[in-house]
Design an enzyme around this catalytic site. Structure first.
Site, mmCIF file in Angstrom:
data_model
loop_
_atom_site.group_PDB
_atom_site.id
_atom_site.type_symbol
_atom_site.label_atom_id
_atom_site.label_comp_id
_atom_site.label_asym_id
_atom_site.label_seq_id
_atom_site.Cartn_x
_atom_site.Cartn_y
_atom_site.Cartn_z
ATOM 1 N N GLU A 1 6.687 8.427 -60.506
ATOM 2 C CA GLU A 1 6.026 8.236 -59.223
ATOM 3 C C GLU A 1 4.522 8.435 -59.360
ATOM 4 O O GLU A 1 4.052 9.393 -59.950
ATOM 5 C CB GLU A 1 6.593 9.200 -58.187
ATOM 6 C CG GLU A 1 8.073 8.986 -57.883
ATOM 7 C CD GLU A 1 8.384 7.623 -57.264
ATOM 8 O OE1 GLU A 1 7.425 6.938 -56.825
ATOM 9 O OE2 GLU A 1 9.568 7.257 -57.217
ATOM 10 N N CYS B 1 12.167 14.119 -51.339
ATOM 11 C CA CYS B 1 11.536 13.907 -52.644
ATOM 12 C C CYS B 1 10.020 13.784 -52.503
ATOM 13 O O CYS B 1 9.258 14.460 -53.203
ATOM 14 C CB CYS B 1 12.115 12.672 -53.322
ATOM 15 S SG CYS B 1 13.792 12.892 -53.931
ATOM 16 N N ARG C 1 15.028 9.156 -42.816
ATOM 17 C CA ARG C 1 16.019 8.182 -42.350
ATOM 18 C C ARG C 1 17.348 8.857 -42.036
ATOM 19 O O ARG C 1 18.078 8.441 -41.138
ATOM 20 C CB ARG C 1 16.211 7.096 -43.409
ATOM 21 C CG ARG C 1 17.179 5.987 -43.017
ATOM 22 C CD ARG C 1 17.246 4.914 -44.090
ATOM 23 N NE ARG C 1 17.643 5.440 -45.385
ATOM 24 C CZ ARG C 1 18.922 5.658 -45.742
ATOM 25 N NH1 ARG C 1 19.908 5.396 -44.903
ATOM 26 N NH2 ARG C 1 19.206 6.130 -46.945
ATOM 27 N N HIS D 1 11.957 9.884 -60.235
ATOM 28 C CA HIS D 1 13.250 9.578 -59.641
ATOM 29 C C HIS D 1 14.200 9.084 -60.727
ATOM 30 O O HIS D 1 13.780 8.364 -61.635
ATOM 31 C CB HIS D 1 13.115 8.489 -58.570
ATOM 32 C CG HIS D 1 12.849 9.011 -57.197
ATOM 33 N ND1 HIS D 1 11.696 8.725 -56.501
ATOM 34 C CD2 HIS D 1 13.598 9.808 -56.388
ATOM 35 C CE1 HIS D 1 11.747 9.325 -55.310
ATOM 36 N NE2 HIS D 1 12.884 9.979 -55.215
#
Length: 213
Positions: free
Chosen positions: A79, A142, A89, A165
């Site tokens: 990342e 995350c 979400r 990830h």
């Protein structure tokens, strides 16, 4: 000292490969004489940040690599940037679901990883492990922990860190599913490659790994 973190299971999953992978990576690195500690983070906004920052204060690490699950991705994702936004979400493991909230009120809009992510990507490919540079860590726990990490390291100039990830394990997919996955040993070796790269690379390399969407 190297600090590796992974998350507990969330979203109805029985395991989280990020935690399994950092545990195994810690074993691999430890066998090479590298001092490593591994910490499992709760998949909870706020609480995860507390556990991480306490571990950093306790261990005083030179390098921190946090990891999490990105189901649906086929590669280990290095990342690039954490954003100051929690927008969940689904609820976290304590039922919290922040929407359009800042990770740290009044903090910078974003932080960049200060790991040598391009050199790590090159070394993943050399090792035969699928990797990519990702331009978004999402807006769930995350990204939350990635932002908290880089905010903490902003006042610790001698420490480098970032977030990766990992994909699903094959056994997490429905039987017969063609969805992307990765063996645990490949994930663990990939994280170990990232740590080794950070230990031996001060200036990152120039390597095209951007995105057009």
């Amino acid at each position: 000292m190297i600090l590796l973190t992974g998350f507990e299971p969330f979203g109805g999953e029985e395991v989280n490969p990020s935690w399994l992978a950092v545990r195994r990576a810690g074993e691999l690195l430890g066998s090479e004489g590298i001092a490593v500690d591994v910490v499992e983070l709760p998949c909870v906004f706020g609480e995860s940040a507390t556990v991480l920052t306490e571990a950093i204060a306790r261990l005083n690490p030179d390098i921190v690599v946090c990891s999490g699950l990105a189901g649906g991705r086929a590669r280990i994702s290095l990342e690039r940037v954490a954003i100051n936004c929690d927008d969940a979400r689904i609820p976290d493991n304590k039922g919290q679901r922040p929407i359009d909230e800042e990770v740290i009120p009044g903090g910078p809009a974003a932080y960049f990883s200060n790991l040598p992510i391009k050199a790590a990507l090159r070394n993943l490919h050399i090792a035969g492990i699928r990797g990519e540079v990702s331009q978004s860590a999402g807006t769930y726990v995350c990204n939350h922990i990635f932002y908290v990490l880089m905010n903490a390291l902003a006042s610790r100039p001698g420490t480098r860190g970032g977030f990766v990830h990992v994909p699903y394990l094959r056994e997490q997919l429905p039987e017969g599913s063609p969805g992307p996955s990765m063996p645990l040993e490949a994930m663990a070796e990939g994280i170990a490659v990232i740590v080794r790269t950070a230990l031996h690379t001060q200036a990152d390399v120039k390597l095209s790994a951007g995105a057009i969407r």
